[in-house]
Motif scaffolding. Structure first.
Motif, PDB file in Angstrom:
ATOM      1  N   HIS A 191      -7.829   4.799 -16.624  1.00 56.66           N
ATOM      2  CA  HIS A 191      -8.641   5.199 -15.473  1.00 56.66           C
ATOM      3  C   HIS A 191      -9.987   4.498 -15.596  1.00 56.66           C
ATOM      4  CE1 HIS A 191      -8.859   7.929 -12.035  1.00 56.66           C
ATOM      5  NE2 HIS A 191     -10.152   7.964 -12.272  1.00 56.66           N
ATOM      6  N   TYR A 192     -10.473   3.933 -14.480  1.00 54.68           N
ATOM      7  CA  TYR A 192     -11.620   3.037 -14.541  1.00 54.68           C
ATOM      8  C   TYR A 192     -12.850   3.548 -13.800  1.00 54.68           C
ATOM      9  CZ  TYR A 192      -7.400   0.326 -15.370  1.00 54.68           C
ATOM     10  OH  TYR A 192      -6.176  -0.081 -15.825  1.00 54.68           O
ATOM     11  N   ASP A 193     -12.681   4.329 -12.771  1.00 55.17           N
ATOM     12  CA  ASP A 193     -13.802   4.769 -11.945  1.00 55.17           C
ATOM     13  C   ASP A 193     -13.923   6.286 -12.028  1.00 55.17           C
ATOM     14  OD1 ASP A 193     -14.055   2.110 -11.162  1.00 55.17           O
ATOM     15  OD2 ASP A 193     -12.691   2.386  -9.472  1.00 55.17           O
ATOM     16  N   GLY A 194     -14.988   6.764 -12.682  1.00 51.94           N
ATOM     17  CA  GLY A 194     -15.167   8.193 -12.843  1.00 51.94           C
ATOM     18  C   GLY A 194     -14.242   8.758 -13.913  1.00 51.94           C
ATOM     19  N   ARG A 195     -14.213  10.079 -14.014  1.00 52.81           N
ATOM     20  CA  ARG A 195     -13.375  10.733 -15.012  1.00 52.81           C
ATOM     21  C   ARG A 195     -11.938  10.834 -14.504  1.00 52.81           C
ATOM     22  NH1 ARG A 195     -15.271  13.382 -19.153  1.00 52.81           N
ATOM     23  NH2 ARG A 195     -13.537  14.858 -19.092  1.00 52.81           N
ATOM     24  N   PRO A 196     -10.964  10.674 -15.385  1.00 50.45           N
ATOM     25  CA  PRO A 196      -9.572  10.833 -14.954  1.00 50.45           C
ATOM     26  C   PRO A 196      -9.286  12.268 -14.530  1.00 50.45           C
ATOM     27  CG  PRO A 196      -9.721  10.648 -17.347  1.00 50.45           C
ATOM     28  CD  PRO A 196     -11.076  10.338 -16.808  1.00 50.45           C
ATOM     29  N   VAL A 197      -8.455  12.413 -13.527  1.00 56.77           N
ATOM     30  CA  VAL A 197      -8.075  13.730 -13.031  1.00 56.77           C
ATOM     31  C   VAL A 197      -6.972  14.290 -13.909  1.00 56.77           C
ATOM     32  CG1 VAL A 197      -7.127  14.996 -11.069  1.00 56.77           C
ATOM     33  CG2 VAL A 197      -8.736  13.121 -10.690  1.00 56.77           C
ATOM     34  N   ALA A 198      -7.087  15.558 -14.265  1.00 59.52           N
ATOM     35  CA  ALA A 198      -6.090  16.180 -15.134  1.00 59.52           C
ATOM     36  C   ALA A 198      -4.733  16.218 -14.450  1.00 59.52           C
ATOM     37  CB  ALA A 198      -6.534  17.594 -15.503  1.00 59.52           C
ATOM     38  N   ALA A 199      -3.700  16.339 -15.261  1.00 61.78           N
ATOM     39  CA  ALA A 199      -2.335  16.358 -14.740  1.00 61.78           C
ATOM     40  C   ALA A 199      -2.088  17.585 -13.876  1.00 61.78           C
ATOM     41  CB  ALA A 199      -1.343  16.337 -15.901  1.00 61.78           C
ATOM     42  N   LEU A 200      -1.198  17.434 -12.909  1.00 60.16           N
ATOM     43  CA  LEU A 200      -0.764  18.548 -12.074  1.00 60.16           C
ATOM     44  C   LEU A 200      -0.181  19.667 -12.932  1.00 60.16           C
ATOM     45  CD1 LEU A 200      -0.048  19.661  -9.187  1.00 60.16           C
ATOM     46  CD2 LEU A 200       2.073  18.371  -9.370  1.00 60.16           C
ATOM     47  N   GLN A 201       0.519  19.298 -13.996  1.00 64.61           N
ATOM     48  CA  GLN A 201       1.157  20.281 -14.859  1.00 64.61           C
ATOM     49  C   GLN A 201       0.153  21.297 -15.394  1.00 64.61           C
ATOM     50  OE1 GLN A 201       0.926  20.820 -18.297  1.00 64.61           O
ATOM     51  NE2 GLN A 201       2.850  21.854 -18.787  1.00 64.61           N
ATOM     52  N   GLY A 202      -1.072  20.856 -15.654  1.00 65.37           N
ATOM     53  CA  GLY A 202      -2.082  21.744 -16.197  1.00 65.37           C
ATOM     54  C   GLY A 202      -2.543  22.810 -15.226  1.00 65.37           C
ATOM     55  N   LEU A 203      -2.276  22.617 -13.931  1.00 65.48           N
ATOM     56  CA  LEU A 203      -2.643  23.610 -12.923  1.00 65.48           C
ATOM     57  C   LEU A 203      -1.527  24.624 -12.671  1.00 65.48           C
ATOM     58  CD1 LEU A 203      -4.218  21.269 -10.196  1.00 65.48           C
ATOM     59  CD2 LEU A 203      -5.455  22.699 -11.845  1.00 65.48           C
ATOM     60  N   ASP A 204      -0.363  24.362 -13.207  1.00 68.50           N
ATOM     61  CA  ASP A 204       0.824  25.161 -12.885  1.00 68.50           C
ATOM     62  C   ASP A 204       0.872  26.449 -13.705  1.00 68.50           C
ATOM     63  OD1 ASP A 204       3.357  25.947 -11.985  1.00 68.50           O
ATOM     64  OD2 ASP A 204       4.333  24.871 -13.637  1.00 68.50           O
ATOM     65  N   ASP A 205       0.952  27.580 -13.011  1.00 62.92           N
ATOM     66  CA  ASP A 205       1.101  28.878 -13.679  1.00 62.92           C
ATOM     67  C   ASP A 205       2.477  29.480 -13.461  1.00 62.92           C
ATOM     68  OD1 ASP A 205      -1.535  29.008 -14.738  1.00 62.92           O
ATOM     69  OD2 ASP A 205      -2.298  29.604 -12.760  1.00 62.92           O
ATOM     70  N   THR A 206       3.358  28.749 -12.781  1.00 65.77           N
ATOM     71  CA  THR A 206       4.667  29.308 -12.422  1.00 65.77           C
ATOM     72  C   THR A 206       5.809  28.740 -13.251  1.00 65.77           C
ATOM     73  OG1 THR A 206       5.065  27.622 -10.723  1.00 65.77           O
ATOM     74  CG2 THR A 206       3.843  29.606 -10.068  1.00 65.77           C
ATOM     75  N   GLY A 207       5.540  27.712 -14.051  1.00 64.92           N
ATOM     76  CA  GLY A 207       6.608  27.093 -14.822  1.00 64.92           C
ATOM     77  C   GLY A 207       7.557  26.273 -13.980  1.00 64.92           C
ATOM     78  N   SER A 208       7.041  25.604 -12.953  1.00 67.61           N
ATOM     79  CA  SER A 208       7.902  24.829 -12.067  1.00 67.61           C
ATOM     80  C   SER A 208       7.717  23.325 -12.216  1.00 67.61           C
ATOM     81  CB  SER A 208       7.640  25.220 -10.606  1.00 67.61           C
ATOM     82  OG  SER A 208       6.300  24.943 -10.241  1.00 67.61           O
ATOM     83  N   VAL A 209       6.756  22.888 -13.042  1.00 64.54           N
ATOM     84  CA  VAL A 209       6.456  21.463 -13.152  1.00 64.54           C
ATOM     85  C   VAL A 209       7.110  20.877 -14.405  1.00 64.54           C
ATOM     86  CG1 VAL A 209       4.651  19.721 -13.412  1.00 64.54           C
ATOM     87  CG2 VAL A 209       4.293  21.675 -11.891  1.00 64.54           C
ATOM     88  N   PHE A 210       7.829  19.786 -14.197  1.00 66.37           N
ATOM     89  CA  PHE A 210       8.402  18.984 -15.278  1.00 66.37           C
ATOM     90  C   PHE A 210       7.567  17.700 -15.353  1.00 66.37           C
ATOM     91  CE2 PHE A 210      11.621  21.889 -14.052  1.00 66.37           C
ATOM     92  CZ  PHE A 210      12.493  22.057 -15.116  1.00 66.37           C
ATOM     93  N   TYR A 211       6.868  17.536 -16.456  1.00 69.76           N
ATOM     94  CA  TYR A 211       5.916  16.430 -16.605  1.00 69.76           C
ATOM     95  C   TYR A 211       6.588  15.284 -17.357  1.00 69.76           C
ATOM     96  CZ  TYR A 211       1.644  14.054 -18.300  1.00 69.76           C
ATOM     97  OH  TYR A 211       0.660  13.147 -18.596  1.00 69.76           O
ATOM     98  N   VAL A 212       6.482  14.067 -16.818  1.00 75.32           N
ATOM     99  CA  VAL A 212       7.157  12.895 -17.385  1.00 75.32           C
ATOM    100  C   VAL A 212       6.135  11.812 -17.697  1.00 75.32           C
ATOM    101  CG1 VAL A 212       8.789  11.028 -16.887  1.00 75.32           C
ATOM    102  CG2 VAL A 212       9.332  13.373 -16.205  1.00 75.32           C
TER     103      VAL A 212
END
Length: 485
Positions: free
Chosen positions: A301-322
Motif C-alpha cells: 500500500h502506497y498512499d496513506g495507511r492500508p485499510v484493514a481486512a474485511l474479515q476483521g470487521l466480521d462478527d458473524t463468522g461468515s468471512v473466509f479470508y484468502v
C-alpha cells in the motif's frame, strides 16, 4: 532371430545401453505380444535357443519369460515351450499409431468441459514479460536467506509430527503477521495452508456450494474465482461496481456466496470503503450467505495507511479470508492460505486432505522461520518502496507515450494498474497487437462476467525494472497510436 521367431520379430539388445539386457528383452517381447507381431498361440523358442542366439545368459531369458508369464502375456507349462497367451482385443492396440486416443465412448465430465468455456488462466501469454499483472520481482527476493530457512527446516523435519496438514509454527507466525498488518481476527487453528490462493478458493467453494447454488462475483473481477465457483457447480452472476465497489443496492436475488476483493479490487484497484463493507456484511448475515475475501496483494500500500481486512470487521463468522505468499515473495513458492470461520476448520481440513491440497512440511516450517525472524516484513517494506516507484514511473511513461485522451488509474496499492480505453476500442485486438510486439497487456473486457461495460488494458508494474518499464511503455504508445487511440 528370424528363424527362431518365424521372421515376426526383430530383437536388438544393446550391451552398453542405459537399460539392462533383462529390461530390454522384456520390453521388446512384451511390445511384440501387445502389437500382435507374436500372435496368440505362437510358441517361443526354448530358453536355451533364445539365450544362444541373443548372446545373453540363460538366466536373463528365464527371468523375462517368468515375468511375462506372471503378467499373463505367456502361458508356460512343465516340459513345454512358452506360448503367447490370448489377450483381449483392446490390449493388442497398445503401441500402435494413434492408439493413445481416447475411445469414442469415453467422455470428460461437465466440470472438465467447463474449462473450455473459461478464459482463465489467460492463454498465449507465455513466460512472464512486461506487463504481466500479479507477478512479483523474484530478482529482489532474499533467496539466500530463504535457502537457509529451507535447509534448517529440511534437517529438522524428521523430528516433528507429520500428522498435521497445517503446521502450527506457520499458523501462529502467519496469524501474528496478519493480525498486525491486516487487522485479521482469528485463532491459529483457523489458518489453512494451501498450495495457492486459487487452491483455497477451490476448497472453500467445494465445502460451501451445491450444484445450482447462486454465487456472486465482481464484474469486472478475478476470472480464477469464477472458474473455481463454476467448477463447484455454482450459477455465477457478475455484479457490477460503483464508486464504492460491489453494488448490492436494489438486488432481489439471494446468493449463497459472494466473492470480493475489497482492499484492491481486481482489476480496477478500487478501495471498498468501510460503509460498503458493513453493508455487505449485514446483507450476508441477513440471508445466511458466505463472503470469500481475496486479499491477494494488499501487503503493498502506497498512499496513506492500508485499510484493514474485511474479515476483521466480521462478527458473524461468515468471512473466509484468502491470501498468498506468491505476491509478497516470489511466484514459485506455491503457497497460499485461508483463514476460515472456526466452525469450518474441521471440514476444510478434511476436504484439504481428500483433495491433496497440502504444502510440504519443510516449506511451511521455513516460512514460519522466515516470518518470525523478521525477513518477511522487511522484504515487504523494501518492495513497497520499490513497487511504488515503479508504479509512478509506469504512469509517467505511459502518459508521455500515449499523450492526452487516455485515462490511467494509478492504484493506492497493489501490483498493477488499469489504462482505460474508449468503449469503441477493441481491447482484445490491441492486446494481441501488443503481444506480437513483445508486451503483455490483458484486456479489461475479458474480466467481465456477463455484460461488458468497459474497455482497457490491465498492466502489472511490480516485476519490471526501469529499463523494462520505459521500453514497454514506448511499445504501448506506438501500438495505440497505430490503432487510432
Amino acid at each position: 532371430m528370424a528363424h527362431l521367431l518365424s521372421g515376426l520379430v526383430d530383437i536388438e539388445l544393446l550391451p552398453s545401453g542405459a537399460r539392462t539386457l533383462t529390461q530390454q528383452l522384456y520390453d521388446q517381447l512384451r511390445q511384440a505380444v501387445l502389437a500382435g507381431a507374436l500372435p496368440p498361440g505362437h510358441r517361443l523358442p526354448s530358453s536355451r535357443d533364445l539365450s544362444r542366439h541373443l548372446k545373453v545368459s540363460r538366466n536373463v531369458v528365464s527371468l523375462v519369460v517368468e515375468q511375462l508369464a506372471m503378467e499373463g502375456y505367456l502361458d508356460v507349462g512343465q516340459g513345454r515351450r512358452p506360448t503367447v497367451a490370448l489377450l483381449a482385443r483392446s490390449s493388442l492396440q497398445v503401441g500402435k499409431a494413434g492408439a493413445r486416443r481416447a475411445p469414442a465412448g469415453l467422455r470428460m465430465s461437465r466440470w472438465a468441459e467447463g474449462f473450455g468455456r473459461t478464459d482463465w488462466p489467460f492463454e498465449n501469454e507465455g513466460r512472464p514479460r512486461p506487463f504481466a499483472p500479479g507477478v512479483a520481482d523474484a530478482r529482489e527476493f532474499p533467496h539466500e536467506l530463504w535457502a537457509r530457512c529451507l535447509r534448517r527446516a529440511a534437517r529438522h523435519v524428521h523430528a516433528a509430527s507429520m500428522s498435521t496438514l497445517n503446521r502450527p509454527t506457520l499458523q501462529a507466525a502467519l496469524l501474528r503477521h496478519l493480525s498486525e498488518y491486516r487487522g485479521v481476527r482469528a485463532n491459529a487453528r483457523q489458518v489453512i495452508v494451501t498450495p495457492s490462493a486459487q487452491a483455497s478458493i477451490d476448497l472453500i467453494a467445494r465445502v460451501l456450494l451445491d450444484a445450482g447454488d447462486l454465487a456472486w462475483v465482481e464484474s469486472p473481477g478475478y476470472g480464477g474465482a469464477r472458474a473455481a465457483l463454476e467448477a463447484a457447480g455454482a450459477r455465477v452472476a457478475g455484479i457490477g461496481l460503483d464508486r464504492s465497489g460491489l453494488s448490492i443496492a436494489g438486488r432481489s436475488d439471494r446468493p449463497r456466496l459472494i466473492f470480493v476483493t475489497p482492499s484492491h479490487q481486481y482489476p480496477t484497484g478500487q478501495l471498498m470503503p468501510v460503509k460498503r463493507r458493513q453493508e455487505i456484511l449485514a446483507f450476508t448475515a441477513s440471508i445466511g450467505a458466505a463472503i470469500v475475501e481475496d486479499d491477494y496483494d494488499s501487503e503493498f500500500h502506497y498512499d496513506g495507511r492500508p485499510v484493514a481486512a474485511l474479515q476483521g470487521l466480521d462478527d458473524t463468522g461468515s468471512v473466509f479470508y484468502v491470501g498468498t505468499f506468491s505476491k509478497s515473495t516470489f511466484a514459485d513458492i506455491r503457497t497460499g492460505y485461508a483463514i476460515v470461520p472456526d466452525g469450518f476448520v474441521d471440514v476444510i481440513e478434511k476436504a484439504q486432505r481428500h483433495s491433496g491440497q497440502i504444502v510440504a512440511p519443510p516449506v511451511q516450517d521455513a516460512l514460519a522461520e522466515f516470518i518470525d525472524d523478521g525477513h518477511f516484513a522487511a522484504h515487504i517494506r523494501k518492495m513497497a518502496r520499490v513497487y511504488r516507484a515503479r508504479r509512478d514511473r509506469l504512469v509517467q511513461r505511459l502518459a508521455a507515450a500515449m499523450g492526452e485522451g487516455v485515462q490511467i488509474s494509478p492504484p493506492a496499492g497493489g501490483m498493477q494498474l488499469l489504462v482505460h480505453l474508449d468503449d469503441q476500442q477493441d481491447d482484445n485486438d490491441i492486446s494481441m497487437r501488443l503481444a506480437a510486439a513483445g508486451v503483455t497487456a490483458r484486456p479489461l473486457s475479458r474480466h467481465f462476467t456477463g455484460r461488458i461495460t468497459g474497455r482497457g488494458l490491465f498492466l502489472g508494474f511490480a516485476a519490471w525494472n526501469e529499463q523494462e518499464i520505459d521500453a514497454g511503455a514506448e511499445i504501448i504508445g506506438r501500438v495505440l497510436r497505430a490503432a487510432g487511440t
